[in-house]
Every structure is written in C-alpha cells, then in structure tokens.
Design a protein around this motif. Structure first.
Motif, PDB file in Angstrom:
ATOM      1  N   THR A   1      12.003 -11.895  28.456  1.00  0.00           N
ATOM      2  CA  THR A   1      12.513 -10.398  28.427  1.00  0.00           C
ATOM      3  C   THR A   1      11.738  -9.564  29.405  1.00  0.00           C
ATOM      4  OG1 THR A   1      11.236  -9.996  26.585  1.00  0.00           O
ATOM      5  CG2 THR A   1      13.642 -10.452  26.094  1.00  0.00           C
ATOM      6  N   ALA A   2      12.356  -8.761  30.105  1.00  0.00           N
ATOM      7  CA  ALA A   2      11.714  -8.054  31.219  1.00  0.00           C
ATOM      8  C   ALA A   2      10.530  -7.145  30.758  1.00  0.00           C
ATOM      9  CB  ALA A   2      12.879  -6.899  31.457  1.00  0.00           C
ATOM     10  N   ASP A   3      10.188  -6.822  29.505  1.00  0.00           N
ATOM     11  CA  ASP A   3       8.901  -6.317  29.141  1.00  0.00           C
ATOM     12  C   ASP A   3       7.572  -7.130  29.416  1.00  0.00           C
ATOM     13  OD1 ASP A   3      10.265  -7.466  26.676  1.00  0.00           O
ATOM     14  OD2 ASP A   3       8.174  -7.078  25.641  1.00  0.00           O
ATOM     15  N   GLU A   4       7.913  -8.540  29.455  1.00  0.00           N
ATOM     16  CA  GLU A   4       7.097  -9.451  29.702  1.00  0.00           C
ATOM     17  C   GLU A   4       6.772 -10.126  31.016  1.00  0.00           C
ATOM     18  OE1 GLU A   4       6.537 -12.696  27.053  1.00  0.00           O
ATOM     19  OE2 GLU A   4       6.882 -11.589  25.256  1.00  0.00           O
ATOM     20  N   VAL A   5       7.597  -9.232  31.913  1.00  0.00           N
ATOM     21  CA  VAL A   5       7.597  -9.531  33.546  1.00  0.00           C
ATOM     22  C   VAL A   5       7.178  -8.087  34.079  1.00  0.00           C
ATOM     23  CG1 VAL A   5       8.341 -10.584  35.532  1.00  0.00           C
ATOM     24  CG2 VAL A   5       9.324 -11.516  33.225  1.00  0.00           C
ATOM     25  N   PRO A   6       5.899  -7.619  34.156  1.00  0.00           N
ATOM     26  CA  PRO A   6       5.773  -6.370  34.510  1.00  0.00           C
ATOM     27  C   PRO A   6       5.891  -6.206  35.980  1.00  0.00           C
ATOM     28  CG  PRO A   6       3.781  -7.370  34.056  1.00  0.00           C
ATOM     29  CD  PRO A   6       4.874  -8.119  33.600  1.00  0.00           C
ATOM     30  N   ASP A   7       6.085  -7.138  37.032  1.00  0.00           N
ATOM     31  CA  ASP A   7       6.304  -7.078  38.364  1.00  0.00           C
ATOM     32  C   ASP A   7       6.888  -8.343  38.646  1.00  0.00           C
ATOM     33  OD1 ASP A   7       6.196  -6.792  41.024  1.00  0.00           O
ATOM     34  OD2 ASP A   7       4.137  -6.577  41.297  1.00  0.00           O
ATOM     35  N   PRO A   8       8.178  -8.257  38.967  1.00  0.00           N
ATOM     36  CA  PRO A   8       9.070  -9.308  39.434  1.00  0.00           C
ATOM     37  C   PRO A   8       8.829  -9.790  40.745  1.00  0.00           C
ATOM     38  CG  PRO A   8      10.430  -7.539  39.128  1.00  0.00           C
ATOM     39  CD  PRO A   8       9.052  -6.997  38.668  1.00  0.00           C
ATOM     40  N   GLN A   9       8.076  -8.861  41.382  1.00  0.00           N
ATOM     41  CA  GLN A   9       7.694  -9.226  42.895  1.00  0.00           C
ATOM     42  C   GLN A   9       6.296  -9.671  43.224  1.00  0.00           C
ATOM     43  OE1 GLN A   9      11.556  -7.964  43.555  1.00  0.00           O
ATOM     44  NE2 GLN A   9       9.955  -9.114  44.784  1.00  0.00           N
ATOM     45  N   ASN A  10       5.673 -10.243  42.127  1.00  0.00           N
ATOM     46  CA  ASN A  10       4.558 -11.266  42.254  1.00  0.00           C
ATOM     47  C   ASN A  10       4.607 -12.197  41.311  1.00  0.00           C
ATOM     48  OD1 ASN A  10       2.063 -11.888  43.247  1.00  0.00           O
ATOM     49  ND2 ASN A  10       1.061 -10.352  41.516  1.00  0.00           N
TER      50      ASN A  10
ATOM     51  N   ALA B   1      25.347  -1.466  35.273  1.00  0.00           N
ATOM     52  CA  ALA B   1      24.814  -0.772  36.286  1.00  0.00           C
ATOM     53  C   ALA B   1      25.787  -0.542  37.351  1.00  0.00           C
ATOM     54  CB  ALA B   1      23.677  -2.062  36.941  1.00  0.00           C
ATOM     55  N   GLN B   2      25.912   0.614  37.597  1.00  0.00           N
ATOM     56  CA  GLN B   2      27.093   1.128  38.610  1.00  0.00           C
ATOM     57  C   GLN B   2      26.481   2.203  39.367  1.00  0.00           C
ATOM     58  OE1 GLN B   2      30.472   3.158  36.994  1.00  0.00           O
ATOM     59  NE2 GLN B   2      31.821   1.740  38.285  1.00  0.00           N
ATOM     60  N   HIS B   3      26.300   1.845  40.704  1.00  0.00           N
ATOM     61  CA  HIS B   3      25.826   2.863  41.782  1.00  0.00           C
ATOM     62  C   HIS B   3      24.256   3.622  41.143  1.00  0.00           C
ATOM     63  CE1 HIS B   3      29.611   3.068  43.896  1.00  0.00           C
ATOM     64  NE2 HIS B   3      30.058   3.317  42.707  1.00  0.00           N
ATOM     65  N   VAL B   4      23.531   2.293  40.818  1.00  0.00           N
ATOM     66  CA  VAL B   4      22.257   2.804  40.481  1.00  0.00           C
ATOM     67  C   VAL B   4      21.422   2.915  41.536  1.00  0.00           C
ATOM     68  CG1 VAL B   4      22.587   1.699  38.140  1.00  0.00           C
ATOM     69  CG2 VAL B   4      21.558   0.598  39.899  1.00  0.00           C
ATOM     70  N   SER B   5      20.291   3.805  41.349  1.00  0.00           N
ATOM     71  CA  SER B   5      19.201   3.808  42.434  1.00  0.00           C
ATOM     72  C   SER B   5      18.357   2.479  42.574  1.00  0.00           C
ATOM     73  CB  SER B   5      18.284   5.065  42.272  1.00  0.00           C
ATOM     74  OG  SER B   5      17.729   4.978  41.049  1.00  0.00           O
ATOM     75  N   GLU B   6      17.342   2.665  43.419  1.00  0.00           N
ATOM     76  CA  GLU B   6      16.386   1.549  43.171  1.00  0.00           C
ATOM     77  C   GLU B   6      15.303   1.643  42.331  1.00  0.00           C
ATOM     78  OE1 GLU B   6      14.594   0.406  47.084  1.00  0.00           O
ATOM     79  OE2 GLU B   6      16.635   0.628  48.290  1.00  0.00           O
ATOM     80  N   ALA B   7      14.956   3.099  42.054  1.00  0.00           N
ATOM     81  CA  ALA B   7      14.075   3.541  41.144  1.00  0.00           C
ATOM     82  C   ALA B   7      14.535   3.087  39.689  1.00  0.00           C
ATOM     83  CB  ALA B   7      14.001   4.910  41.066  1.00  0.00           C
ATOM     84  N   ASP B   8      16.098   3.207  39.487  1.00  0.00           N
ATOM     85  CA  ASP B   8      16.309   3.066  37.962  1.00  0.00           C
ATOM     86  C   ASP B   8      16.738   1.334  37.951  1.00  0.00           C
ATOM     87  OD1 ASP B   8      15.686   5.545  37.294  1.00  0.00           O
ATOM     88  OD2 ASP B   8      17.848   6.193  37.794  1.00  0.00           O
ATOM     89  N   ALA B   9      16.959   0.671  38.860  1.00  0.00           N
ATOM     90  CA  ALA B   9      17.477  -0.705  38.859  1.00  0.00           C
ATOM     91  C   ALA B   9      16.785  -1.491  37.884  1.00  0.00           C
ATOM     92  CB  ALA B   9      17.418  -1.118  40.135  1.00  0.00           C
ATOM     93  N   LEU B  10      15.670  -1.734  37.737  1.00  0.00           N
ATOM     94  CA  LEU B  10      15.050  -2.686  36.946  1.00  0.00           C
ATOM     95  C   LEU B  10      15.256  -2.256  35.352  1.00  0.00           C
ATOM     96  CD1 LEU B  10      11.741  -3.461  38.507  1.00  0.00           C
ATOM     97  CD2 LEU B  10      13.935  -4.653  39.039  1.00  0.00           C
ATOM     98  N   SER B  11      15.450  -1.343  35.088  1.00  0.00           N
ATOM     99  CA  SER B  11      15.830  -0.611  33.607  1.00  0.00           C
ATOM    100  C   SER B  11      17.208  -1.356  33.286  1.00  0.00           C
ATOM    101  CB  SER B  11      16.194   0.729  33.748  1.00  0.00           C
ATOM    102  OG  SER B  11      17.124   1.371  34.415  1.00  0.00           O
ATOM    103  N   HIS B  12      18.062  -2.054  34.019  1.00  0.00           N
ATOM    104  CA  HIS B  12      19.197  -2.569  33.469  1.00  0.00           C
ATOM    105  C   HIS B  12      19.043  -3.969  33.656  1.00  0.00           C
ATOM    106  CE1 HIS B  12      21.711   0.955  34.280  1.00  0.00           C
ATOM    107  NE2 HIS B  12      20.928   1.191  35.328  1.00  0.00           N
ATOM    108  N   VAL B  13      17.664  -4.613  33.652  1.00  0.00           N
ATOM    109  CA  VAL B  13      17.424  -5.995  33.473  1.00  0.00           C
ATOM    110  C   VAL B  13      17.033  -6.356  32.034  1.00  0.00           C
ATOM    111  CG1 VAL B  13      15.850  -7.981  34.332  1.00  0.00           C
ATOM    112  CG2 VAL B  13      16.678  -6.057  36.070  1.00  0.00           C
ATOM    113  N   ALA B  14      17.826  -7.457  31.358  1.00  0.00           N
ATOM    114  CA  ALA B  14      17.258  -7.818  30.311  1.00  0.00           C
ATOM    115  C   ALA B  14      16.053  -8.957  30.419  1.00  0.00           C
ATOM    116  CB  ALA B  14      18.417  -8.409  29.642  1.00  0.00           C
ATOM    117  N   GLY B  15      16.317  -9.603  31.381  1.00  0.00           N
ATOM    118  CA  GLY B  15      15.154 -10.760  31.451  1.00  0.00           C
ATOM    119  C   GLY B  15      15.324 -11.473  32.773  1.00  0.00           C
ATOM    120  N   TYR B  16      14.334 -12.431  32.779  1.00  0.00           N
ATOM    121  CA  TYR B  16      14.478 -13.243  34.041  1.00  0.00           C
ATOM    122  C   TYR B  16      14.210 -14.694  33.605  1.00  0.00           C
ATOM    123  CZ  TYR B  16      12.951  -8.763  36.118  1.00  0.00           C
ATOM    124  OH  TYR B  16      12.900  -7.688  36.353  1.00  0.00           O
TER     125      TYR B  16
END
Length: 279
Positions: free
Chosen positions: A184-193, A132-147
């Motif tokens: 993995t990120a696909d199992e966390v649809p909303d990390p803000q809740n 992730a280098q100079h990514v937008s907020e809109a694209d940021a979560l696509s760089h997450v493997a998991g939580y």
C-alpha cells in the motif's frame, strides 16, 4: 500493508503478509482482493486487522488483484534504456497497453509460438485506488492504492517488425507477471527512490533505480488523466531500466529452461521459469 492472493487447494484466498514474511488468511474479513478493496476506506479497515490472529496459509502467489481493469504501460521511461533501444528520449510519456491477463509472480513465462525474441523488463507497477481525471502532479499520488513488482515481458519481433502498435508484442499469454504482493502507498513514501534488478540464469542483467525515470509516477498519472479517466484496478507499468535482452550486442533472448528472477526494493521478488509454447 502487503496484500496478496494465495492459490490453495481450496481456491484462491486473500491474504496479508506479516512482519516475518508469512501469508495470513484474510477470508474472515473479505472474500477476495478486488477493485473495491483498493478504496481508501476499505484499506483503512484492513489496517485495523490484527494480522497475528490470522491463520498462516501457504501456496502459490496469484495476481495481486482478482479483477485488474487495464494494464497501461509507459515506454522508454529511462533515458539509458532509450539509448540501448536506439530511440530518442520521449518528450511526453509513450503509452501502450498489455491486453493479456495478469499472472502470478512465480508463474512461468511461455515463449509464444514462432517467437525468437522474447525479452524481459523489470518495472515498477502502480495500482490506482481512486478515480483520477484531470489531476495535477501535486495530487496524483493521492490516487494510488499501492505498488508492485512487474515484469513487462515482450516479444521484440512481434513488437517492432510487423508494423502497427507495440501492443501485439506485449500481450502474449503469461506476459504480465505482477506481485508477489501489493504494497500500500503509505508504505512507499517515495516511489522515485526504489532499486530494481533482474537476473537471467543467475546473471545480473538489469540494475536501476526509479529516480532515473524520465517521467515520475506523479507526472505519468497526471498526464494519462488528461486523456482518459483512471479508475480503481488500473495498473500502470512505469518503464524499465537498461539491460533488456535486445540491448546486448548481439541481443540475448529468453529460451525454454531459462530462469528469470527480479525484484524491487520493498515490493518483493519474482521467479519465473521459461517454458515452450505447447499448443
């Protein structure tokens, strides 16, 4: 998927958690959970594995990745925590690092030598999966493997009373329990809740939800990627809700014999016994 690493008499083994919560041995499919495992293609291959065909293994949870690259942390990211710390809500994410090795979810917390103010902080950890280098907020979560669940253990005197940066109060041995597993990120649809909680000796100390973060996960990733290139295996601890020990009047800090329990909705629980430094 829920991926983890299990300490067994034969060494640490990669595993996947099944629907009943049992750890299933993945060693016939990969040697360890490591940086390469965070790649989207590697995770897709694991999704095709029939977890019910894998043998059950038992043991202690090891850190969720064997080669965590960096632990980056965001300070004062809940406004009510900033208030209890007597500090202003920041205009930009406050960044510091933890330079200690990660530990397993249930490994002990060691009170450092000469410490009188060892504290707790339940936090959502984000594990980066792609550059992730100079990514937008809109694209940021696509760089997450998991939580994962994370305890940002802190020594407040070391952190605040000796000048310089916070890192010295954040990096003592045992100060980075992560896990029990990586979701993995696909199992966390909303990390803000996601609900967070932490107990000390059975008394609830922290209760929160990631929706009250000052800066969202996407904002944090986008912001950090302006100043550094985030790479697979980087872990970002995203801040803690109120209820840390230094916020009580008078403050309450960890002592040998205490038990800390914490968890995040869907990401698993931790349990740490607090022990005295011996050395």
């Amino acid at each position: 998927m829920k991926l983890c690493r299990i300490e067994t008499p034969d060494g640490i083994k990669p595993a996947m958690i099944d629907v009943d919560g049992a750890a299933r041995d993945l060693t016939q499919h990969l040697t360890d959970i490591e940086l390469a495992t965070m790649a989207p293609a590697a995770l897709d291959q694991l999704r095709d594995v029939d977890v019910t065909a894998l043998p059950v293994i038992t043991g202690r949870f090891a850190p969720v990745i064997n080669d965590i690259r960096r632990i980056l942390c965001i300070g004062l990211n809940y406004s009510d925590h900033a208030a209890e710390a007597g500090m202003d809500v920041p205009d930009h994410p406050i960044l510091f690092s933890k330079l200690c090795a990660a530990t397993g979810a249930n490994d002990p917390i060691i009170i450092p030598k000469d410490s009188e103010k060892t504290d707790w902080e339940v936090e959502l950890a984000v594990v980066i999966g792609t550059k992730a280098q100079h990514v937008s907020e809109a694209d940021a979560l696509s760089h997450v493997a998991g939580y994962a669940t994370f305890n940002d253990v802190s020594e407040r005197a070391f952190q605040i009373e000796f000048g310089g940066q916070w890192v010295k109060g954040k990096s003592c041995d045992s100060f980075a329990p992560i896990g029990p597993y990586l979701v993995t990120a696909d199992e966390v649809p909303d990390p803000q809740n996601l609900d967070l909680w932490l107990d000390v000796n059975g008394t609830r100390r922290q209760t929160g939800n990631t929706r009250t973060m000052v800066f969202s996960v996407a904002e944090i990733i986008s912001f950090l990627s302006r100043f550094m290139t985030l790479l697979p295996g980087d872990v970002i601890a995203t801040g803690t809700p109120p209820g840390v020990g230094m916020g009580f009047k008078p403050p309450v800090y960890l002592q040998p014999g205490d038990v800390v329990e914490l968890g995040i909705e869907g990401l698993g629980d931790q349990r740490q016994e607090v022990i005295k430094f011996n050395g």
